[in-house]
Design a protein around this motif. Sequence first.
Motif, short mmCIF file in Angstrom:
data_model
loop_
_atom_site.label_atom_id
_atom_site.label_comp_id
_atom_site.label_asym_id
_atom_site.label_seq_id
_atom_site.Cartn_x
_atom_site.Cartn_y
_atom_site.Cartn_z
N THR A 167 0.85 -1.20 0.00
CA THR A 167 0.00 0.00 0.00
C THR A 167 0.88 1.24 0.00
OG1 THR A 167 -1.72 -1.21 1.21
CG2 THR A 167 -1.88 1.20 1.20
N PRO A 168 0.81 2.03 -1.07
CA PRO A 168 1.65 3.23 -1.15
C PRO A 168 1.43 4.17 0.04
CG PRO A 168 0.60 2.79 -3.27
CD PRO A 168 -0.02 1.85 -2.26
N GLY A 169 2.55 4.70 0.55
CA GLY A 169 2.48 5.69 1.61
C GLY A 169 2.47 5.16 3.02
N VAL A 170 2.34 3.86 3.19
CA VAL A 170 2.27 3.30 4.56
C VAL A 170 3.65 3.24 5.21
CG1 VAL A 170 1.70 1.26 5.95
CG2 VAL A 170 0.13 2.04 4.16
N GLY A 171 4.63 2.79 4.49
CA GLY A 171 5.98 2.69 5.06
C GLY A 171 6.11 1.51 6.01
N ALA A 172 7.17 1.54 6.77
CA ALA A 172 7.46 0.44 7.70
C ALA A 172 6.43 0.38 8.82
CB ALA A 172 8.85 0.62 8.30
N LEU A 173 6.11 -0.83 9.23
CA LEU A 173 5.20 -1.05 10.35
C LEU A 173 6.00 -1.29 11.62
CD1 LEU A 173 2.43 -3.58 9.22
CD2 LEU A 173 2.24 -1.12 9.49
N GLU A 174 5.40 -0.95 12.72
CA GLU A 174 5.93 -1.32 14.03
C GLU A 174 4.95 -2.31 14.63
OE1 GLU A 174 6.62 0.50 18.49
OE2 GLU A 174 6.57 1.88 16.79
N GLU A 175 5.46 -3.48 15.02
CA GLU A 175 4.63 -4.50 15.67
C GLU A 175 4.94 -4.44 17.16
OE1 GLU A 175 3.52 -8.97 14.53
OE2 GLU A 175 5.64 -8.71 15.02
N THR A 176 3.92 -4.27 17.97
CA THR A 176 4.11 -4.10 19.40
C THR A 176 2.87 -4.61 20.13
OG1 THR A 176 4.78 -2.50 21.09
CG2 THR A 176 3.21 -1.72 19.42
N LEU A 177 2.80 -4.38 21.42
CA LEU A 177 1.60 -4.71 22.20
C LEU A 177 0.97 -3.42 22.71
CD1 LEU A 177 2.83 -7.71 24.37
CD2 LEU A 177 1.53 -7.79 22.23
N LYS A 178 -0.33 -3.32 22.56
CA LYS A 178 -1.11 -2.23 23.14
C LYS A 178 -2.31 -2.89 23.81
CE LYS A 178 0.21 1.74 20.53
NZ LYS A 178 0.69 2.70 21.48
N TRP A 179 -2.51 -2.59 25.07
CA TRP A 179 -3.61 -3.17 25.84
C TRP A 179 -3.57 -4.70 25.79
CZ3 TRP A 179 -4.69 0.75 22.22
CH2 TRP A 179 -4.79 2.02 22.79
N GLY A 180 -2.36 -5.26 25.73
CA GLY A 180 -2.18 -6.70 25.69
C GLY A 180 -2.49 -7.33 24.35
N GLN A 181 -2.81 -6.52 23.35
CA GLN A 181 -3.13 -7.03 22.02
C GLN A 181 -1.98 -6.74 21.06
OE1 GLN A 181 -6.74 -4.68 21.65
NE2 GLN A 181 -7.98 -6.54 21.77
#
Length: 131
Positions: free
Chosen positions: A34-48
Motif C-alpha cells: 500500500t503506497p504511503g504506509v511505510g514500515a510497520l511497528e509491531e508491538t503490544l497495546k492493551w495486551g493485544q
Amino acid sequence: MDAAVAAVFEAYPVAVRDRLLRLREMIIETAASTPGVGALEETLKWGQVSYLTPESGSGTTVRIDVDAASGQPAIYVNCQTDLVDGYREVYPEAFAYQGTRAVVIGEAPDEAALRHVIAQALTYHARKKAR
C-alpha cells in the motif's frame, strides 16, 4: 517478531493462533503493498498485538485479538474513527462488527475485502489529511 508479541501468539489455542498469524501476514503484506504506509511497528497495546505506522503516520493503530463473544479473530481500530462504519457500509455481509471498534472475521473471510479493510486502517490519517 518481538519476544513479547511471540508470547501473546503462543498463548492462543493452536487453531486460533494459526488464523491470527495468517492475519498478521496479511497486515504486513498489505502494508508493504500500500503506497504511503511505510514500515510497520509491531508491538503490544492493551495486551493485544498491534501495528503502527510510525514512519509515515499514515494509519491508525490496528490491533488483532480474539473477539470474546464469538471466539473468532478480530481486527480492532480506534473507536473514535469512522472506519468500522465505513466497513459496515461497504461490506455489510462479509464480516460481523462490534460497535465502532471491531471487525470480526469469520471462518472463511473474503480475502480481498479483508485486505481492503486493513489498507483503509493503515491509511486512515493520510486520507483524512487529503480531504
